[in-house]
Design a protein around this motif. Structure first.
Motif: not given
Length: 408
Positions: A16-22
């Motif tokens: 979720p954090t990587i998806a949010a960063l993208i």
């Protein structure tokens, strides 16, 4: 949803954090340049521009965190991109103080709409196939852009695509994480990004005393309200519905409207539920377990607040990343959502043709009367559905392609 903080493990935050960063990178790296263009047209000082960035970033961060945590769904909020595109032209002929007054009136309109419940009732009437076709049409250009960048930088696209395919084969859950890291290593190693000009500085809010005029009401507030409603709220709510999330539009309208109202005197033009960037956080790539995807909404909010606090500094950081990198990264991150949307649009034979009409009309992205392609695609699909089937929604519709895939 029954997920609680005690049930979460550390690794539940990774995807979720990587998806949010993208999602945040796509927002700032893709369309945020419009804010700088609008600020330049309005003749704003660097301090007032930084205040705009601060208020809008912190505002969408707080509203997104609250909504995602409160409803345990990835309710990503963002600024109105079509709204700021509209402001690029209108701020040249509107005093900034009157524009601020128009932002306030527009925000009040969203609060009233949320309290009335009218928008939510309309969203529920839309057949799932048409909703899926609308989303697929909106996202199509992003999928195409994932490969279109090969014209300018073929090696970058080949590296990212090859990494994506291999990671999908061996560790599907972390494919997006992998291509982000590999892409950044590629850019740094070849000297395609220069971080030497980035200097850290904290932004300060600048309060603008609003002024109200009939000119600003009709020329700014009303168009901003309509553009944001049709270009952001409508597709944004359908993104959530398409991935099986059921939070009513009413509290989202009220919370984002209140946030817009509070932030308007500091330069913020409008908050809303996100559409394209939300799709990065609502699908399976954000987390296999849909009850934990709300973590992406919280992570998005945190990232937005950090960017806002440091104002133009971190916004500039996103802007120096090559456009091809942002486009390819976004397109690959959205492949699953595009595929699921197309599957949902074509699931029901009786609704297939009207869903296809919605998809094609939306993908054409024709702007008429100042309103974007998402609205006209929806109008075309609904009009065809009513004429062909004689009613707004017919009973055989079940769940979207994405929901069916997750149920299996």
């Amino acid at each position: 949803m029954n997920t609680t903080s005690s049930q979460l493990r550390g690794r539940d935050w990774i995807s979720p954090t990587i998806a949010a960063l993208i999602s945040v990178m796509v927002n700032y790296g893709g369309t945020f340049i419009l804010v700088f263009q609008a600020a330049k047209v309005a003749g704003l000082s660097p301090e007032m521009t930084a205040s705009w960035i601060l208020s809008i970033s912190v505002g969408v961060g707080l509203t997104g965190i609250w909504l995602s945590y409160r409803y345990r769904e990835p309710i990503i909020t963002a600024w109105s991109t079509p709204g700021v595109a509209f402001l690029v032209s209108v701020l040249a002929i509107t005093p900034y103080e009157e524009a601020i007054g128009a932002y306030i009136i527009s925000a009040l309109g969203f609060i009233v709409l949320g309290i009335s419940g009218m928008f939510e009732r309309f969203v529920r009437l839309i057949p799932p196939g048409i909703a899926s076709g609308l989303l697929a049409g909106i996202l199509l250009q992003f999928g195409i852009s994932a490969f279109g960048g090969a014209k300018a930088d073929p090696l970058l696209v080949i590296v990212l695509f090859a990494a994506y395919v291999l990671l999908k084969r061996y560790t599907s859950r972390y494919a997006i994480v992998g291509i982000l890291v590999i892409g950044l290593i590629y850019l740094i190693s070849l000297g395609k990004v220069d971080f030497s000009t980035i200097k850290l500085a904290i932004a300060s809010p600048v309060f603008i005393v609003p002024e109200f005029s009939l000119h600003a009401l009709l020329g700014v507030a009303l168009p901003l309200f309509i553009i944001t409603l049709t270009g952001q709220y409508m597709p944004g709510m359908l993104v959530l519905r398409n991935d099986g999330f059921k939070t009513s539009a009413n509290p989202i309208l009220i919370v984002t409207g209140l946030g817009s109202l509070v932030a308007a005197p500091f330069g913020s033009h409008a908050f809303n539920v996100a559409a394209i960037t939300a799709a990065i956080c609502t699908g399976k790539d954000a987390h296999e377990d849909s009850t934990k995807r709300y973590l992406a909404g919280i992570a998005c909010g945190i990232f937005y607040m950090v960017v806002g606090i440091f104002g133009v500094t971190l916004a500039a950081l996103f802007l120096i990343l090559p456009a091809n990198f942002i486009a390819t990264l976004a397109g690959l991150a959205l492949l699953g959502t595009i595929g699921g949307s197309l599957a949902g649009a074509l699931t029901e034979p009786k609704g297939r043709e009207t869903a296809l009409i919605t998809f094609l009309a939306t993908a054409a992205n024709v702007t008429l009367l100042g309103v974007g392609g998402a609205f006209w695609g929806l109008v075309a699909g609904l009009a065809a559905h009513i004429v062909i089937h004689g009613q707004f929604r017919h009973k055989p519709y079940r769940t979207s392609g994405i929901q069916q895939a997750e149920q299996k």
